[in-house]
Scaffold this motif. Structure first.
Motif, short mmCIF file in Angstrom:
data_model
loop_
_atom_site.label_atom_id
_atom_site.label_comp_id
_atom_site.label_asym_id
_atom_site.label_seq_id
_atom_site.Cartn_x
_atom_site.Cartn_y
_atom_site.Cartn_z
N ASP A 112 40.21 37.55 36.82
CA ASP A 112 40.55 36.40 37.68
C ASP A 112 41.98 35.94 37.43
OD1 ASP A 112 39.56 34.55 39.73
OD2 ASP A 112 40.05 33.05 38.21
N ARG A 172 44.28 36.91 40.17
CA ARG A 172 44.25 36.03 41.34
C ARG A 172 45.03 34.73 41.05
NH1 ARG A 172 41.25 31.99 43.36
NH2 ARG A 172 40.04 31.86 41.43
N GLY A 230 39.80 36.96 49.04
CA GLY A 230 38.85 38.02 49.40
C GLY A 230 38.38 38.82 48.19
N ASP A 231 37.72 39.92 48.48
CA ASP A 231 37.17 40.79 47.42
C ASP A 231 38.30 41.55 46.73
OD1 ASP A 231 35.86 42.65 45.87
OD2 ASP A 231 35.31 43.93 47.58
N PRO A 255 36.19 44.22 39.44
CA PRO A 255 37.35 43.50 39.99
C PRO A 255 38.45 43.31 38.96
CG PRO A 255 35.50 42.00 39.62
CD PRO A 255 34.99 43.38 39.36
N VAL A 314 38.29 43.98 44.63
CA VAL A 314 38.13 45.43 44.54
C VAL A 314 38.65 46.09 45.81
CG1 VAL A 314 36.50 47.33 44.35
CG2 VAL A 314 36.24 45.32 42.87
N ALA A 315 38.27 45.52 46.95
CA ALA A 315 38.75 46.07 48.22
C ALA A 315 40.25 45.81 48.38
CB ALA A 315 37.99 45.46 49.39
#
Lengths: 395, 395
Positions: free
Chosen positions: A49, A52, B61-62, A46, B64-65
């Motif tokens: 963080d 995000r 959400g995820d 991912p 990576v997706a």
């Protein structure tokens, strides 16, 4: 009636995309966990963080400013933040005016090629090379793509072959280190020798030869390796970069063209990159991710899993008798196929639901690209199948 | 040594951008509130709060997706959601496979032109027209841009002039309604007459003539007007759309090419659009905003302020004696300048810090574009200055 080249390009997807789509269909038939899709370079870890957090912080701001047009090369403060990050890491003195933000590395390359290409100009690429280069050069920019065959023993550069392909029409040479598909990182000696050769030839031909350094994998290296920063070795370097891999943001399309101030005709070249962006329909790089890249440029995703995967896969395959140059970066392995016809080999691998990309697409037949940006468990479960495939060839 | 056309394009910014940058410099000198920048079409109303909500929902959400590559034409579920929205509003039966998601309308147009253009092909644009069309057609796609002069009394279509410019080489005609810069919306009668003419000519020439409908302002109309949905009137329509204006997201670069299934060679044309996207370096539309557009396609920003601005500005200018076709959509007014030389007029307007764009850049000399995507108070404060400017011309 339509443009036939474009129609063909659209119908015959890149082999990588084709295999990726086959994998999706096959997953429906046998279950996702039984398809070993090593086809596509979609980061498996991912985004940090902090990405995000940055999204949430920006979402709380003024939406008109956040989602508005930026100036065409990108918001000045975002460009300055990215320049500062480069300066901190590479002891350079770049400013906002050396960076043109793009919708990823593909856009950066397309703008660089289009900025430079005059009728008849040649762009030299070194196999194994990312197959879309040829299309950006020939269909996007109207140049000619000249391929140097691979140095298969180490995937450094075959300098004799390269020297033979440089001529009066050579506008630029394209390198990609850490390399997709070989995973190999050019050594400092390779970069130095390349710089010397290009300087010689530029002098002989009486015009600069640019070096376009496509480096989306710059931060993805193993065993503590340092990637030589190419502009330090050759003045006429243009860097094309993307945050797709370092920050795991491939779908968001954010990257840049760096035109260093020391490059020949730097001001005009930067202007031409801006002009190429206009001509190709790029208005500005996506505004939210300009800001997110600016906030997160100094970090990467947790790329440690890629090293785990490389070690598992490289050690496992070599033990089975596969021949492979050990990759030191990116997330690809590029072993030799067990028969000269790499397409036939990759077709045969499909019987074990191993989805691999033939090397011929990268200008290096007799090889296969394995994208190991997957979970380590996928590799553990796939290795016995690579073993069975090798056994088949021993029968 | 570099591509001179690209260098020139990069150095000589579009006039609009040039004025915009002048406005920023001038704001430092005299204060932002004293510069009346009517140059750029940057929406002044925020994106709907649902956009922020969607960002927050997706951020949970995820990653990576969320941030991964989508398939090149866009994620299938996002495309289907946008098709469903069109189907609901226009009683069509489009599917995901009719939509190719793009980095905004500029990318959509660039892909459409490149998909269609064969050597020698002509694309007909109707003045007043968005000036970047010519660049996308000629520099991006290698076609030839043919301009039809404006019908200055109503900014509908001068059909005689259009008919004269259609010939064996005509690949497509480009329309933009609601129009930038005139704000005029083509009536149903205009669209019907255009469709009849193109059908006639296509039959006469023995090949289809596509109609490329550039409609980023489709949702921005006043007085309850309905914009005719062009594919209902002419089969060979290709729609280029952007969420830049309807959702106030111009910097995020999200839009689409719609290739309706009834268009001639629809499958090949869609493939060619995909191929053009590859050739121009577009990998996929930004992934987060694919999802946000899918969630928010059925809404718009609160565009009521644009009508307030139009009414204030139109009524005010007409009362002062300016001549102007009343716009019914978009957020532009396109009055006649008070001298034939519109560049000179716009220079003179700068003395009052009124920043206007000369009509000659849109193929309609003797006019000025006023982007009224500003606060109503800005217009109230600017009107006396337009009055003084008019007085100057009466002296």
């Amino acid at each position: 009636m339509l443009n036939e080249t474009m129609t063909a390009l659209g119908k015959h997807r890149s082999t990588i995309r084709e295999i990726f789509e086959y994998g999706n269909r096959r997953a429906v038939e046998v279950g996702r966990e039984n398809v070993f899709d090593f086809s596509i370079g979609n980061p498996s870890v991912p985004a940090p963080d902090a990405v995000r957090q940055a999204m949430l912080a920006e979402a709380a701001g003024d939406p008109v400013a956040l989602h508005g047009y930026t100036s065409a090369p990108g918001a000045a403060d975002a460009r300055q933040a990215l320049a500062d990050d480069l300066n901190r890491r590479f002891s350079t003195d770049y400013t906002a005016d050396n960076l043109y933000l793009t919708a990823g590395a593909a856009a950066a390359l397309s703008c660089a090629f289009k900025a430079m290409a005059c009728p008849g100009d040649e762009f030299v690429v070194l196999a194994p090379y990312f197959p879309e280069y040829k299309m950006f050069i020939e269909q996007g920019a109207g140049g000619k793509c000249v391929v140097v065959p691979p140095s298969v023993t180490d995937f450094q550069i075959d300098f004799d072959a390269l020297a033979q392909r440089l001529n009066q029409k050579t506008k630029a040479v394209v390198i990609n280190s850490p390399n997709n598909p070989s995973g190999v990182v050019y050594t400092e000696a390779t970069i130095q020798r390349l710089a010397a050769l290009l300087r010689d030839k530029a002098r002989a031909f009486g015009h600069p030869i640019y070096l376009i350094s496509d480096e989306p994998y710059r931060e993805i290296v193993y065993d503590g390796l340092t990637v030589p920063f190419v502009p330090h070795y050759y003045e006429d370097t243009v860097v094309c970069y993307s945050y797709s891999k370092s920050l795991s943001l491939p779908g968001e399309r954010i990257g840049y063209v760096l035109v260093p101030p020391r490059a020949t005709d730097s001001g005009d070249l930067y202007a031409a990159v801006c002009g190429a962006g206009r001509a190709l329909g790029y208005i500005c790089a996506p505004s939210l991710f300009q800001r997110i890249a600016a906030r997160c440029a100094n970090m990467t995703s947790d790329i440690s899993v890629y090293q785990t995967c490389r070690d598992l896969l490289y050690d496992g395959l070599v033990e089975m008798g596969y021949t492979c140059v050990k990759p030191e970066g990116a997330f690809y392995l590029f072993p030799q196929t067990l028969e000269p016809d790499d397409r036939a080999f990759c077709e045969r691998a499909k019987q074990y639901d191993l989805l691999l990309v033939p090397g011929v697409d990268f200008g290096a037949p007799g090889h296969m690209r394995i994208s190991y940006c997957v979970q380590p468990d996928t590799i553990r479960r796939a290795l016995p199948l690579f073993g069975k495939l090798a056994e088949d060839y021993r029968k």
